[in-house]
Scaffold this active site. Structure first.
Site, PDB file in Angstrom:
ATOM      1  N   CYS A   1      26.673 -15.179 -16.891  1.00  0.00           N
ATOM      2  CA  CYS A   1      26.735 -16.650 -16.972  1.00  0.00           C
ATOM      3  C   CYS A   1      25.551 -17.223 -17.740  1.00  0.00           C
ATOM      4  O   CYS A   1      25.569 -18.385 -18.145  1.00  0.00           O
ATOM      5  CB  CYS A   1      26.771 -17.257 -15.573  1.00  0.00           C
TER       6      CYS A   1
ATOM      7  N   ALA B   1      35.264  -2.247 -11.052  1.00  0.00           N
ATOM      8  CA  ALA B   1      34.666  -3.560 -11.365  1.00  0.00           C
ATOM      9  C   ALA B   1      34.477  -3.618 -12.881  1.00  0.00           C
ATOM     10  O   ALA B   1      33.402  -3.929 -13.377  1.00  0.00           O
ATOM     11  CB  ALA B   1      33.349  -3.719 -10.626  1.00  0.00           C
ATOM     12  N   THR B   2      35.551  -3.285 -13.580  1.00  0.00           N
ATOM     13  CA  THR B   2      35.468  -3.111 -15.044  1.00  0.00           C
ATOM     14  C   THR B   2      35.580  -4.435 -15.812  1.00  0.00           C
ATOM     15  O   THR B   2      35.574  -4.436 -17.043  1.00  0.00           O
ATOM     16  CB  THR B   2      36.544  -2.120 -15.536  1.00  0.00           C
ATOM     17  N   GLY B   3      35.705  -5.550 -15.103  1.00  0.00           N
ATOM     18  CA  GLY B   3      35.513  -6.856 -15.718  1.00  0.00           C
ATOM     19  C   GLY B   3      36.581  -7.294 -16.704  1.00  0.00           C
ATOM     20  O   GLY B   3      37.773  -6.993 -16.563  1.00  0.00           O
TER      21      GLY B   3
ATOM     22  N   ARG C   1      30.812 -11.467 -26.463  1.00  0.00           N
ATOM     23  CA  ARG C   1      30.816 -10.103 -25.945  1.00  0.00           C
ATOM     24  C   ARG C   1      29.573  -9.919 -25.076  1.00  0.00           C
ATOM     25  O   ARG C   1      28.478 -10.300 -25.496  1.00  0.00           O
ATOM     26  CB  ARG C   1      30.793  -9.136 -27.133  1.00  0.00           C
TER      27      ARG C   1
ATOM     28  N   THR D   1      43.666  -1.651  -3.929  1.00  0.00           N
ATOM     29  CA  THR D   1      44.736  -1.546  -4.926  1.00  0.00           C
ATOM     30  C   THR D   1      45.923  -0.824  -4.285  1.00  0.00           C
ATOM     31  O   THR D   1      45.912  -0.581  -3.068  1.00  0.00           O
ATOM     32  CB  THR D   1      44.253  -0.722  -6.140  1.00  0.00           C
TER      33      THR D   1
ATOM     34  N   ILE E   1      41.182   3.259  -3.536  1.00  0.00           N
ATOM     35  CA  ILE E   1      40.632   2.556  -4.706  1.00  0.00           C
ATOM     36  C   ILE E   1      40.703   1.036  -4.484  1.00  0.00           C
ATOM     37  O   ILE E   1      41.768   0.489  -4.168  1.00  0.00           O
ATOM     38  CB  ILE E   1      41.397   2.936  -6.008  1.00  0.00           C
TER      39      ILE E   1
ATOM     40  N   GLY F   1      36.348  -8.510  -8.971  1.00  0.00           N
ATOM     41  CA  GLY F   1      35.834  -9.210 -10.153  1.00  0.00           C
ATOM     42  C   GLY F   1      36.916  -9.493 -11.180  1.00  0.00           C
ATOM     43  O   GLY F   1      38.112  -9.508 -10.869  1.00  0.00           O
ATOM     44  N   ASP F   2      36.487  -9.705 -12.421  1.00  0.00           N
ATOM     45  CA  ASP F   2      37.403 -10.149 -13.470  1.00  0.00           C
ATOM     46  C   ASP F   2      38.584  -9.201 -13.709  1.00  0.00           C
ATOM     47  O   ASP F   2      39.620  -9.616 -14.207  1.00  0.00           O
ATOM     48  CB  ASP F   2      36.647 -10.322 -14.801  1.00  0.00           C
TER      49      ASP F   2
HETATM   50  C1  LIG Z   1      29.555 -17.227 -21.585  1.00  0.00           C
HETATM   51  C2  LIG Z   1      30.006 -17.118 -20.172  1.00  0.00           C
HETATM   52  C3  LIG Z   1      29.517 -17.990 -19.213  1.00  0.00           C
HETATM   53  C4  LIG Z   1      29.959 -17.906 -17.896  1.00  0.00           C
HETATM   54  N1  LIG Z   1      29.453 -18.768 -16.970  1.00  0.00           N
HETATM   55  C5  LIG Z   1      29.838 -18.663 -15.676  1.00  0.00           C
HETATM   56  C6  LIG Z   1      29.275 -19.516 -14.679  1.00  0.00           C
HETATM   57  O1  LIG Z   1      28.441 -20.381 -14.964  1.00  0.00           O
HETATM   58  N2  LIG Z   1      29.697 -19.352 -13.400  1.00  0.00           N
HETATM   59  C7  LIG Z   1      30.603 -18.398 -13.044  1.00  0.00           C
HETATM   60  O2  LIG Z   1      30.932 -18.275 -11.857  1.00  0.00           O
HETATM   61  N3  LIG Z   1      31.164 -17.578 -13.977  1.00  0.00           N
HETATM   62  C8  LIG Z   1      30.801 -17.689 -15.271  1.00  0.00           C
HETATM   63  N4  LIG Z   1      31.328 -16.836 -16.212  1.00  0.00           N
HETATM   64  C9  LIG Z   1      32.294 -15.816 -15.798  1.00  0.00           C
HETATM   65  C10 LIG Z   1      31.569 -14.559 -15.318  1.00  0.00           C
HETATM   66  O3  LIG Z   1      30.665 -14.162 -16.297  1.00  0.00           O
HETATM   67  C11 LIG Z   1      32.532 -13.445 -15.010  1.00  0.00           C
HETATM   68  O4  LIG Z   1      33.434 -13.879 -14.043  1.00  0.00           O
HETATM   69  C12 LIG Z   1      31.764 -12.225 -14.513  1.00  0.00           C
HETATM   70  O5  LIG Z   1      30.999 -11.672 -15.536  1.00  0.00           O
HETATM   71  C13 LIG Z   1      32.708 -11.179 -13.967  1.00  0.00           C
HETATM   72  O6  LIG Z   1      31.956 -10.108 -13.548  1.00  0.00           O
HETATM   73  P1  LIG Z   1      32.559  -8.636 -13.491  1.00  0.00           P
HETATM   74  O7  LIG Z   1      31.472  -7.769 -12.967  1.00  0.00           O
HETATM   75  O8  LIG Z   1      33.855  -8.659 -12.789  1.00  0.00           O
HETATM   76  O9  LIG Z   1      32.914  -8.250 -15.009  1.00  0.00           O
HETATM   77  P2  LIG Z   1      32.060  -8.122 -16.336  1.00  0.00           P
HETATM   78  O10 LIG Z   1      30.915  -9.070 -16.312  1.00  0.00           O
HETATM   79  O11 LIG Z   1      33.017  -8.215 -17.455  1.00  0.00           O
HETATM   80  O12 LIG Z   1      31.450  -6.643 -16.275  1.00  0.00           O
HETATM   81  C14 LIG Z   1      32.227  -5.506 -16.407  1.00  0.00           C
HETATM   82  C15 LIG Z   1      31.364  -4.272 -16.234  1.00  0.00           C
HETATM   83  O13 LIG Z   1      32.213  -3.133 -16.275  1.00  0.00           O
HETATM   84  C16 LIG Z   1      31.691  -2.171 -17.171  1.00  0.00           C
HETATM   85  N5  LIG Z   1      32.795  -1.349 -17.665  1.00  0.00           N
HETATM   86  C17 LIG Z   1      33.967  -1.771 -18.196  1.00  0.00           C
HETATM   87  N6  LIG Z   1      34.741  -0.719 -18.502  1.00  0.00           N
HETATM   88  C18 LIG Z   1      34.049   0.373 -18.149  1.00  0.00           C
HETATM   89  C19 LIG Z   1      34.314   1.776 -18.193  1.00  0.00           C
HETATM   90  N7  LIG Z   1      35.455   2.243 -18.677  1.00  0.00           N
HETATM   91  N8  LIG Z   1      33.357   2.616 -17.754  1.00  0.00           N
HETATM   92  C20 LIG Z   1      32.186   2.154 -17.247  1.00  0.00           C
HETATM   93  N9  LIG Z   1      31.888   0.859 -17.172  1.00  0.00           N
HETATM   94  C21 LIG Z   1      32.806  -0.019 -17.611  1.00  0.00           C
HETATM   95  C22 LIG Z   1      30.989  -2.992 -18.210  1.00  0.00           C
HETATM   96  O14 LIG Z   1      30.087  -2.186 -18.916  1.00  0.00           O
HETATM   97  C23 LIG Z   1      30.331  -4.068 -17.312  1.00  0.00           C
HETATM   98  O15 LIG Z   1      29.170  -3.533 -16.736  1.00  0.00           O
HETATM   99  C24 LIG Z   1      30.904 -16.909 -17.535  1.00  0.00           C
HETATM  100  C25 LIG Z   1      31.408 -16.032 -18.515  1.00  0.00           C
HETATM  101  C26 LIG Z   1      30.951 -16.126 -19.804  1.00  0.00           C
HETATM  102  C27 LIG Z   1      31.479 -15.155 -20.837  1.00  0.00           C
END
Ligand SMILES: Cc1cc2nc3c(=O)[nH]c(=O)nc-3n(C[C@H](O)[C@H](O)[C@H](O)COP(=O)(O)OP(=O)(O)OC[C@H]3O[C@@H](n4cnc5c(N)ncnc54)[C@H](O)[C@@H]3O)c2cc1C
Length: 445
Positions: free
Chosen positions: A45, A105-107, A127, A267, A272, A276-277
């Site tokens: 964020c 938690a691959t986002g 990115r 899941t 498993i 997150g995203d």
């Molecule tokens: C510019 C921006 C601003 C934002 N601002 C806000 C905010 O103010 N408030 C808010 O609540 N949300 C905000 N968000 C949304 C928030 O960033 C996401 O919801 C959050 O990052 C989700 O976290 P995550 O861990 O699920 O996924 P991600 O942040 O996408 O992380 C995914 C992780 O998985 C890893 N990964 C993926 N595939 C593999 C693989 N095959 N092997 C190993 N590792 C892998 C990646 O390397 C990474 O570490 C914002 C998003 C953006 C882009």
């Protein structure tokens, strides 16, 4: 198999570490490993703030110490495949790790619209990658005219940061208003007024048809026929869940393209979890899939899965959806349903409004006007949504609303809720906006 751990987490951004830390909190002896692609992890964020406020990518990192100090192993590598029968994960450098429980938690990945010219030099998406964003920061040193595609919160936050660098910034938004997917029109208008005052040019109700240039971007052609000069284009049009691994492993994918999960974040495989995203979200209000993807949701889900690996204890009640942003000194927050989304879902509701200074007396230094709008469902009289526009306390006022929505408080309960006040820190108890907005709604219920 190279090794076997009790809890294996794939992903090291917002959700992954919180899942691992929660798993550690409730079991001091478990072996816990986080695998993530990147060597250094960005605060997701915080990314927009690298470009105007922090001015350095390295000032926006999550420290590894958070995990290492809790005896959680970090492996920097990419997971390539999951073997569910063997309960192993293959990494790209050849390692194979066994797991008792796996948390995905691959986002998400930035959405890339199929606009001609999108691959030209100096066109950037958002990115989550230190080197890539470092390159964006370098290029920004050499440009003047910037076009931001998308007027959602990501586009707006980037635009406001670019303004802080003294750049000419234009937002092109396909909908009639910026931030329209998050706020009602009255709040979007407040945001747009602020953006315009700060020098951002808004081209709403318009779309980018083509990004033009020889090798590098030079201009952007709009649906209206107009062309705008552009040395750099930032594309901020949303994200796509990163579900490749899960899909290949045969896990069910939901309607909104996330990995399907039950209320325990499990899941279709007993061992498993997904958070997150990358995980499918379900609405608190309808139970139906929703496209909301936020860090606050991701970390909450991680706290649920992180304990449930030891037995199903925590349940997910569904996503209320809340987030805040800031444009200049204008804070904007939203919790739950807007008028538009409530109407779309068929809710019958009334609206209460209140506007008052956010300190008392209003002559206190730094005092700003704060506007609160609340939605109450007519039959149950419970709060289902709220929007806030004000100063720096906006986000925490919005967070109070989230809690009220989750507790299903009635307008009567909101109007008489107990709170504390202080001249420099809160609105006056006489005009406290949340209370006054509920009183306003009560006169219509
Ligand atoms: C510019 C921006 C601003 C934002 N601002 C806000 C905010 O103010 N408030 C808010 O609540 N949300 C905000 N968000 C949304 C928030 O960033 C996401 O919801 C959050 O990052 C989700 O976290 P995550 O861990 O699920 O996924 P991600 O942040 O996408 O992380 C995914 C992780 O998985 C890893 N990964 C993926 N595939 C593999 C693989 N095959 N092997 C190993 N590792 C892998 C990646 O390397 C990474 O570490 C914002 C998003 C953006 C882009």
């Amino acid at each position: 198999m190279d090794k076997k751990v009790d809890v294996l987490v794939l992903g090291g951004s917002a959700a992954g570490p919180v899942a691992a830390l929660t798993a550690r909190r409730y079991n001091k002896d478990a072996s816990i490993t986080v695998v993530r692609r990147e060597k250094e992890v960005l605060v997701p964020c915080g990314i927009p703030y690298i470009f105007g406020t922090l001015k350095d990518v390295k000032k926006n990192l999550i420290p590894d110490g958070l995990l290492l100090n809790k005896n959680i192993e970090i492996i920097v590598d990419e997971a390539k495949a999951i073997n569910r029968d063997e309960k192993t994960v293959f990494l790209s450098k050849g390692e194979k790790i066994g797991y008792k429980k796996l948390i995905l938690a691959t986002g998400s990945l930035p959405a890339t619209p199929p606009i001609p010219g999108i691959n030209l030099k100096n066109v950037f998406v958002v990115r989550k990658d230190v080197a890539y964003l470092g390159e964006l920061l370098n290029v920004l040193e050499k440009v003047k005219d910037v076009v931001v595609i998308g007027g959602g919160f990501i586009g707006v936050e980037f635009a406001d940061e670019f303004i802080k660098r003294g750049l000419n910034v234009t937002i092109v938004e396909i909908l009639p208003h910026c931030l329209q997917l998050a706020y009602d029109e009255d709040f979007c208008t407040i945001a747009e007024k602020k953006l315009t005052e700060r020098g951002v040019k808004l081209m709403t109700n318009n779309k980018v048809e083509e990004i033009q240039g020889n090798e590098k971007v030079e201009k952007v052609k709009l649906g209206s026929g107009e062309t705008i000069k552009a040395d750099l284009v930032l594309v901020g049009v949303g994200v796509v869940p990163n579900t490749e691994l899960a899909k290949n492993a045969g896990l069910k994918i939901g309607e909104q393209r996330g990995i399907w999960v039950d209320e325990y974040m499990k899941t279709t495989d007993e061992d498993i979890f997904a958070v997150g995203d990358c995980a499918e979200k379900f609405s608190f209000f309808t139970g139906k899939p929703t496209a909301l993807r936020l860090a606050s949701i991701a970390t909450r889900e991680a706290r649920i899965a992180g304990i449930n690996v030891y037995g199903l204890k925590r349940k997910n009640v569904g996503v209320i959806g809340s987030f805040s942003t800031i444009i200049g000194d204008l804070g904007l927050g939203v919790a739950g349903l807007t008028e538009k989304s409530a109407k779309d879902l068929g809710f019958n509701f009334v609206v209460g409004m209140a506007v008052a200074p956010d300190k008392h007396p209003a002559t206190m230094p730094g005092c700003k006007e704060m506007r609160v709008k609340l939605l109450f469902e007519k039959n149950s009289k419970t709060i289902i949504g709220g929007q806030v526009a004000g100063g720096l306390t906006t986000a925490e006022v919005t967070n109070i609303l989230v809690s009220m929505i989750e507790r299903k408080m009635t307008a009567e309960e909101v109007a008489t809720f107990q709170f504390g006040s202080h001249p420099a820190l809160t609105c006056s108890p006489i005009t406290y906006q949340i209370v006054e907005a509920a009183e306003d709604a009560l006169t219509k219920l």
